[in-house]
Scaffold this active site. Structure first.
Site, mmCIF file in Angstrom:
data_model
loop_
_atom_site.group_PDB
_atom_site.id
_atom_site.type_symbol
_atom_site.label_atom_id
_atom_site.label_comp_id
_atom_site.label_asym_id
_atom_site.label_seq_id
_atom_site.Cartn_x
_atom_site.Cartn_y
_atom_site.Cartn_z
ATOM 1 C CD GLU A 1 -1.542 -2.402 1.741
ATOM 2 O OE1 GLU A 1 -2.366 -3.319 1.850
ATOM 3 O OE2 GLU A 1 -0.325 -2.551 2.035
ATOM 4 N N PRO B 1 11.692 -14.032 0.127
ATOM 5 C CG PRO B 1 12.520 -15.124 1.995
ATOM 6 C CD PRO B 1 12.962 -14.366 0.781
ATOM 7 N NE ARG B 2 4.360 -8.777 0.678
ATOM 8 C CZ ARG B 2 4.615 -7.618 1.246
ATOM 9 N NH1 ARG B 2 5.818 -7.405 1.777
ATOM 10 N NH2 ARG B 2 3.710 -6.675 1.320
ATOM 11 N N GLY C 1 13.587 -3.494 -0.760
ATOM 12 C CA GLY C 1 13.604 -2.448 -1.763
ATOM 13 C C GLY C 1 14.251 -2.824 -3.070
ATOM 14 C CG ASN D 1 1.182 -5.770 -7.399
ATOM 15 O OD1 ASN D 1 0.542 -5.930 -8.428
ATOM 16 N ND2 ASN D 1 2.035 -4.769 -7.232
ATOM 17 C CD GLU E 1 7.969 -4.498 -7.373
ATOM 18 O OE1 GLU E 1 8.880 -3.718 -7.083
ATOM 19 O OE2 GLU E 1 7.363 -5.187 -6.515
#
Length: 453
Positions: free
Chosen positions: A64, A275-276, A334, A359, A362
């Site tokens: 977000e 990993p997220r 990042g 998502n 990207e």
């Protein structure tokens, strides 16, 4: 019934403090400015003058906040000097949001959803208007803002069928919250229809802000160098992107099965997992080692891997290649554009467990084809559009996804078609940032004579 919700939120505060303390052991930012979560001791000064009242943007987490960055750029292009107040709920969101701050801006944790905490937050910052990103519906936050004359809009709004069913079960609480919004700007027609079922004042279908993101050219170049270094070593990079708990183990098991069937055929593959959540980096490294995989972590790669060249003005690159290993672990924040630019194909995290998917926009913006699992309900429209365009494939489970990824990675013509389709998909869906920015500024201007009591 709302009083019962308030009582539950008030009683949960000690549990929240304990949870934050536990999370802070892995992510120290959770242990900082904790009082802000309860409406106290703000690091940012109070807003005292009418002309200093900021636009408030609430972006709970990393995804977000990245969407909010796109919106903030469009807003500032139209209104230089606009003051922003950014709030977040997670450490990754707050760290990413700090990059957006300019002189006069402020940042704080989202206030816990009790009437007292929200009232103190609003009294301190006195926002002119607020933008809640994507799904952030908090009953007291919205009710208190409406009572104090602070219009709130839900931007880049989405509501899945699963979330709609949950909202309906608590309709006595959630329906009034949706109805008190000043506006909702939906991503898709389907989102708009579901939002209207909860009485949200849908004022437009603007598309998804994330299609307007433009990957950092330096990160794309970095990833392309990693890809070339892998290619020179005879390997193509296959990535599991933004993975969640359980998916890495399934991925490694699928690799083991594929290796047992055709070990020679996997010699040309460089595995990569990103990993997220950063608190799981060490866990995933240990898991890979337990599967007999040699691991090379991004955090341990040569420091000059980020440099364009040792000699300015030359084309000579001195970047050392990442160390040879069975598995590269993307344990950095990042750098997702770099990872996507490096990968020949990516398996989409959170789509192989019933988590709703991640998502994939990207990845498409970096010309990286994607293989999705069966669970993409949080990003249904983007997933369907990508699949229809040929930028993504869908598989029923992890072994089938790995097989599809390997086929795509090895087929030069098919890979080129998918990469071109990904970039075309992005180009076709841009424009949400402009539409949303215009609507936000109109909302602000309409409220400029409203002063909170």
């Amino acid at each position: 019934m709302h009083a019962l919700y308030n009582l539950a939120a008030w009683m949960a505060q000690p549990l929240l403090r304990r949870k934050l303390a536990a999370r802070a052991r892995a992510e120290p930012l959770y242990g900082q400015w904790v009082a802000e979560r309860f409406g106290h001791a703000y690091a940012a000064p109070a807003v005292l003058r009418e002309d200093e009242r900021p636009l408030w943007i609430h972006a709970v987490s990393l995804g977000e906040t990245r969407a909010a960055a796109i919106l903030a750029q469009a807003l500032r292009a139209r209104r230089p000097g606009l003051r922003l107040l950014l709030t977040h709920g997670t450490a990754t969101g707050r760290a990413e949001g700090a990059k957006l701050l300019q002189a006069g801006d402020a940042q704080a944790w989202q206030p816990w959803d009790t009437p007292a905490a929200v009232a103190r937050f609003l009294a301190h910052f006195r926002p002119r208007a607020g933008v809640l990103m994507e799904t952030e519906i908090w009953p007291n936050l919205i009710a208190q803002s409406a009572a104090q004359g602070v219009p709130l809009a839900l931007a880049n709004a989405r509501l899945s069928e699963k979330s709609l069913r949950a909202a309906r079960r608590a309709a006595w609480l959630m329906r009034p919250a949706y109805a008190r919004l000043a506006a909702a700007w939906a991503q898709t027609d389907a989102d708009a229809a579901r939002l209207r079922q909860m009485d949200a004042p849908v004022a437009g279908v603007f598309g998804n802000l994330k299609f307007d993101a433009r990957p950092d050219p330096a990160l794309l170049a970095l990833g392309q160098r990693w890809r070339e270094q892998a290619r020179q070593a005879g390997r193509a990079i296959v990535m599991l992107a933004s993975s969640r708990d359980g998916e890495e183990a399934a991925f490694m098991q699928a690799i083991a099965q594929a290796r047992a069937a055709d070990a020679a055929g996997l010699a040309g593959i460089q595995w990569l997992i990103v990993p997220r959540h950063p608190q799981r980096f060490d866990e995933v490294a240990r898991l890979a080692q337990s599967h007999g995989l040699r691991v090379s972590r991004r955090s341990a790669w040569p420091q000059d891997a980020n440099a364009e060249s040792a000699n300015e003005g030359t084309n000579e690159s001195t970047n050392a290649a990442p160390p040879a290993a069975d598995l590269w672990l993307g344990d950095s924040l990042g750098e997702m554009p770099a990872y996507y630019a490096a990968a020949r194909v990516a398996l989409l995290g959170a789509s192989f467990a019933p988590l709703g998917g991640q998502n994939l926009i990207e990845a498409a913006a970096c010309a990286c084809p994607v293989v999705m699992g069966p669970h993409t309900f949080n990003f249904a429209q983007a997933a369907e559009s990508a699949q229809a365009a040929g930028a993504a494939l869908r598989a029923p489970d992890m072994p089938a996804a790995l097989a599809a990824a390997l086929t795509l990675a090895r087929d030069e013509a098919a890979h080129e078609r998918a990469a071109r389709a990904a970039l075309a998909l992005i180009a076709a869906h841009r424009g949400a940032a402009d539409r949303t920015a215009e609507a936000v500024l109109t909302l602000m201007d309409e409220s400029q004579h409203q002063t909170p009591p």
